[in-house]
Design an enzyme around this catalytic site. Structure first.
Site, PDB file in Angstrom:
ATOM      1  N   ASP A 399       0.787  -1.330   0.086  1.00  0.00           N
ATOM      2  CA  ASP A 399       0.022   0.112   0.142  1.00  0.00           C
ATOM      3  C   ASP A 399       1.038   1.140  -0.100  1.00  0.00           C
ATOM      4  O   ASP A 399       1.712   1.360   0.584  1.00  0.00           O
ATOM      5  CB  ASP A 399      -1.039  -0.012   1.190  1.00  0.00           C
ATOM      6  CG  ASP A 399      -2.038   1.207   1.130  1.00  0.00           C
ATOM      7  OD1 ASP A 399      -2.882   0.807   0.770  1.00  0.00           O
ATOM      8  OD2 ASP A 399      -1.478   2.210   1.783  1.00  0.00           O
ATOM      9  N   ILE A 400       0.601   2.366  -0.889  1.00  0.00           N
ATOM     10  CA  ILE A 400       1.222   3.295  -0.860  1.00  0.00           C
ATOM     11  C   ILE A 400       0.915   4.312   0.243  1.00  0.00           C
ATOM     12  O   ILE A 400      -0.218   4.493   0.483  1.00  0.00           O
ATOM     13  CB  ILE A 400       0.892   4.113  -2.226  1.00  0.00           C
ATOM     14  CG1 ILE A 400       1.267   3.395  -3.406  1.00  0.00           C
ATOM     15  CG2 ILE A 400       1.923   5.344  -2.447  1.00  0.00           C
ATOM     16  CD1 ILE A 400       1.157   3.983  -4.678  1.00  0.00           C
ATOM     17  N   ASN A 407      -2.464  12.842  -4.120  1.00  0.00           N
ATOM     18  CA  ASN A 407      -3.524  13.090  -5.011  1.00  0.00           C
ATOM     19  C   ASN A 407      -4.058  14.588  -4.750  1.00  0.00           C
ATOM     20  O   ASN A 407      -4.250  15.537  -5.488  1.00  0.00           O
ATOM     21  CB  ASN A 407      -4.582  12.300  -4.932  1.00  0.00           C
ATOM     22  CG  ASN A 407      -4.548  11.053  -5.841  1.00  0.00           C
ATOM     23  OD1 ASN A 407      -3.625  11.196  -6.860  1.00  0.00           O
ATOM     24  ND2 ASN A 407      -4.990   9.843  -5.432  1.00  0.00           N
ATOM     25  N   ASP A 416      -1.482   9.226 -10.722  1.00  0.00           N
ATOM     26  CA  ASP A 416      -1.472   8.202 -11.647  1.00  0.00           C
ATOM     27  C   ASP A 416      -0.135   7.553 -12.103  1.00  0.00           C
ATOM     28  O   ASP A 416       0.369   6.498 -12.021  1.00  0.00           O
ATOM     29  CB  ASP A 416      -2.262   8.422 -13.006  1.00  0.00           C
ATOM     30  CG  ASP A 416      -3.682   8.460 -12.726  1.00  0.00           C
ATOM     31  OD1 ASP A 416      -4.094   7.842 -11.729  1.00  0.00           O
ATOM     32  OD2 ASP A 416      -4.312   9.116 -13.859  1.00  0.00           O
ATOM     33  N   GLU A 442      -4.647   2.237  -4.259  1.00  0.00           N
ATOM     34  CA  GLU A 442      -3.301   2.289  -4.268  1.00  0.00           C
ATOM     35  C   GLU A 442      -2.633   1.087  -3.718  1.00  0.00           C
ATOM     36  O   GLU A 442      -1.532   0.868  -3.285  1.00  0.00           O
ATOM     37  CB  GLU A 442      -2.811   3.636  -3.296  1.00  0.00           C
ATOM     38  CG  GLU A 442      -3.231   3.415  -2.001  1.00  0.00           C
ATOM     39  CD  GLU A 442      -4.566   4.012  -1.685  1.00  0.00           C
ATOM     40  OE1 GLU A 442      -4.897   4.260  -0.393  1.00  0.00           O
ATOM     41  OE2 GLU A 442      -5.443   4.102  -2.609  1.00  0.00           O
TER      42      GLU A 442
END
Length: 534
Positions: A399-400, A407, A416, A442
Site C-alpha cells: 500500500d502506498i 493526489n 497516476d 493504491e
C-alpha cells in the site's frame, strides 16, 4: 383443325412439361425434406444461445457477489467507519451503474450505512442477513422493492471486523433492468425473443410485445410446462408473446432457480426453407435448359475452395483457434479468390481483436499489471499448485503511504504516475513465476509461489527499499514515495476466509494494517493472535 405444327407445339409443350415436372416434384420434396432439418438446425442454434445467456447471467451474478466480497474486505468496512464506508460505497456505485443501493448492516441487523434510503431499519430476520451471520454470501430471488415497486435482487456478503469477529454484512440492491439489458442485447435476430421465468412461474424480464416484468406477472403453469417440453424437444409451439408459432430452446440459470427461454418465429425460420426451395428449382431449370455444361464446370471450380473455406470456418467457430488459411487452386474464379482473401483477412483480424480483448479483460489499464479478476483466477491456481506440491506460497499486500496526500497536493495525474512507478518497481522485483496485480486503488498484491515467509519478507523489504530510493519527478522536483507491506504465508487450513486465497490475503491485510499502525514505510509479517489460555 389439327395440324403438324399444332402437334409439334403440343409435343414441345409435353416435353417441356416432362422436363419441368421432375424439377417441380424435386423442389416440393426438397422443401418438405428440408423443413424438419431447418427447424432442427434453428433449435440447435437457440440451444447454444440459451447456454451462452445462462453463462452470461451466472457470471454476471457471480461478479456482483465478488464485488460485495471485495467491499467486505476493505479496511474502512472492517473498521466500521461510517464516513469511510459511505464514501467507499458512493465511489463504487459511480463505476457500477447497475447498482441501486449499497448498504452496511451492523452485527445487530440494523442498516447503519446506505447510499440512499432510511437508516436504522431492522433487517435481522431477512434471509440475506441470516446467511451473513452464518458466514455465507447470498443472492436473493427476485423481490419487489418497497420504495420503487420495481423488481430487484439483493446480494450480500458477510464481513469480519479487525479482530476477526462477525462485523455485519455488505449488501447491494440490483434492478432487474440490468438483467433485462443483458438479455436484450442477446435476443436472436429476425424477431427473436429471450425471457426469464422465476420461481412460482413469475415472468422476470421484459418482452418485445406488451408484457413487462414491472409487476412480476404470474404465468399459467400448464402453458409453461407445454412450452418447456416443446422447447426441449425442438418442436414448434405457441409463444406467450402474442401467441405466435415459434421454435425455442430452454435452460436453467442461477442454480436452477431461473429458467431462460429463447425463441424465434417459425415463419422466419422456415423462410430459409422457402428460399432454398426456390433456389433449388431455378438452379435445376437453368441447368436443364440453358447452362448445364457451363454450370457443371463452374461448380467443379468453385465447390472445393468453398468447401475448404466452410470447413475452415467451422473449425474456427468450434475451437476458437485459427490455423493457416486454406489456399485456393489456380484457375479458380476471381470471385472465389476475392472471397478467400477477404475471409482469411477477416479471421486474422478477429483473432487479433479476440487476443486484445482477452488481455484487456485480465489487465489493469493504468499499470499494466494483472487486475483483480486475473488475481482471483490465477491466484487460486497458483496456491492450489503449491498445495498439491506441498510447497510454500506467500502473499504480499503493498500500500502506498499517504497516497491521498499525493493526489490532493499534486493532482490525480501525478497520482497516476505514482501508481505506474510503483507498479514498475514491483514488476522489476518479482520473478517470472510470481503474480503481481493491482488490488484496487493504491494497493497491490503479489502472490509468490514456492516462497516461504522468510523469503517473502526479503522480497517485501527489497520492494520497500527500491520504492524509497526511486523518487518520482514532479515539475523538476523529486517526490519520495514510500510503501507499507503486509506479508503472510498460506496455511493448509484457512482461518480468514472460505478459500486459501481469501485466507492469505486477509492475513496479509492484517499485517499491512499493523505496518500502517507501526508508522508506515515498513514491512510486517502476519502474526496469528495468541490463543486464549496460552
Amino acid at each position: 383443325m389439327f395440324t403438324f405444327s399444332t402437334f409439334s407445339a403440343r409435343l414441345r409443350a409435353f416435353m417441356l412439361l416432362l422436363g419441368l415436372l421432375p424439377i417441380a416434384l424435386g423442389t416440393i420434396g426438397f422443401a418438405f425434406y428440408s423443413r424438419d432439418h431447418i427447424i432442427s438446425d434453428a433449435h440447435q442454434e437457440l440451444v447454444h444461445t440459451a447456454a451462452f445467456q445462462k453463462r452470461l447471467i451466472d457470471d454476471w451474478l457471480t461478479g456482483q457477489a465478488n464485488n460485495m466480497q471485495f467491499l467486505a474486505l476493505d479496511g474502512m468496512v472492517r473498521q466500521r467507519s461510517r464516513d469511510g464506508m459511505h464514501n467507499l460505497f458512493m465511489s463504487f456505485m459511480a463505476t457500477h451503474p447497475e447498482l441501486d443501493i449499497i448498504l452496511y448492516v451492523n452485527p445487530e441487523g440494523r442498516v447503519e450505512v446506505a447510499t440512499s434510503g432510511e437508516l436504522g431499519v431492522d433487517v435481522a430476520d431477512r434471509e440475506y442477513f441470516l446467511a451473513a451471520r452464518q458466514g455465507k454470501g447470498f443472492i436473493s430471488d427476485v423481490l419487489i422493492s418497497r420504495d420503487t415497486n420495481m423488481p430487484i435482487v439483493i446480494i450480500s456478503s458477510p464481513l469480519k471486523d479487525m479482530q476477526g469477529n462477525f462485523g455485519g454484512a455488505v449488501c447491494s440492491i440490483l434492478r432487474m433492468d440490468a438483467v433485462n439489458s443483458l438479455l436484450a442485447g442477446l435476443r436472436p435476430e429476425k424477431g427473436g425473443e429471450s425471457y426469464l421465468i422465476g420461481k412460482n412461474n413469475v415472468l422476470l424480464s421484459h418482452l418485445n410485445g406488451t408484457r413487462s416484468a414491472d409487476d412480476l406477472d404470474v404465468l399459467d403453469g400448464e402453458m409453461l410446462e407445454r412450452i418447456y417440453s416443446a422447447a426441449s424437444r425442438g418442436v414448434p409451439y405457441k409463444s406467450i408473446n402474442d401467441g405466435l408459432s415459434v421454435v425455442g430452446a430452454t435452460t436453467l440459470a442461477k442454480d436452477g432457480k431461473w429458467r431462460i427461454v429463447v425463441e424465434r418465429p417459425l415463419d422466419s425460420v422456415l423462410a430459409a426453407a422457402a428460399g432454398q426451395s426456390r433456389l433449388f428449382g431455378l438452379a435445376c431449370f437453368g441447368a436443364l435448359l440453358i447452362v448445364a455444361p457451363v454450370g457443371w464446370l463452374l461448380a467443379r471450380s468453385m465447390i472445393k475452395p468453398l468447401r475448404d473455406l466452410a470447413g475452415y470456418a467451422h473449425e474456427v467457430g468450434k475451437s476458437g483457434e485459427t490455423r493457416a488459411c486454406p489456399p485456393v487452386a489456380e484457375g479458380s474464379p476471381k470471385e472465389v479468390l476475392e472471397l478467400q482473401r477477404a475471409f482469411c483477412t477477416m479471421v486474422d483480424q478477429l483473432e487479433e481483436n479476440a487476443e486484445t480483448l482477452r488481455q484487456m479483460a485480465v489487465t489493469d489499464p493504468l499499470t499494466g499489471l494483472a487486475n483483480r479478476r486475473r488475481l482471483e483466477e490465477e491466484g487460486i491456481r497458483l496456491i492450489d499448485a503449491c498445495l498439491r506440491a506441498d510447497a510454500s506460497c506467500s502473499a504480499l499486500l503493498v500500500d502506498i503511504d499517504h497516497f491521498k496526500r499525493v493526489n490532493d497536493t499534486y493532482g490525480h495525474a501525478v497520482g497516476d504516475d505514482a501508481l505506474i512507478l510503483i507498479a514498475e518497481t514491483i514488476g522489476a522485483c518479482c520473478r517470472i513465476s510470481d503474480l503481481p496485480a493491482r488490488y484496487g486503488g493504491e494497493e497491490f498484491v503479489i502472490i509468490a509461489s514456492n516462497t516461504d515467509a522468510r523469503n517473502a519478507m526479503v522480497l517485501a523489504e527489497r520492494i520497500r527499499k527500491r520504492v524509497e530510493s526511486t523518487p518520482l519527478e514532479v515539475d523538476g522536483m523529486a517526490l519520495t514515495l514510500t510503501v507499507s507491506v503486509g506479508v503472510s504465508e498460506y496455511t493448509r487450513t484457512p482461518s480468514y476466509g472460505l478459500s486459501h486465497l481469501d485466507d492469505v490475503l486477509g492475513k496479509a491485510d492484517s499485517a499491512l494494517y499493523a505496518a500502517k499502525e507501526g508508522g508506515r514505510n515498513r514491512v510486517c509479517l502476519f502474526e496469528p493472535a495468541p490463543q486464549d489460555g496460552s
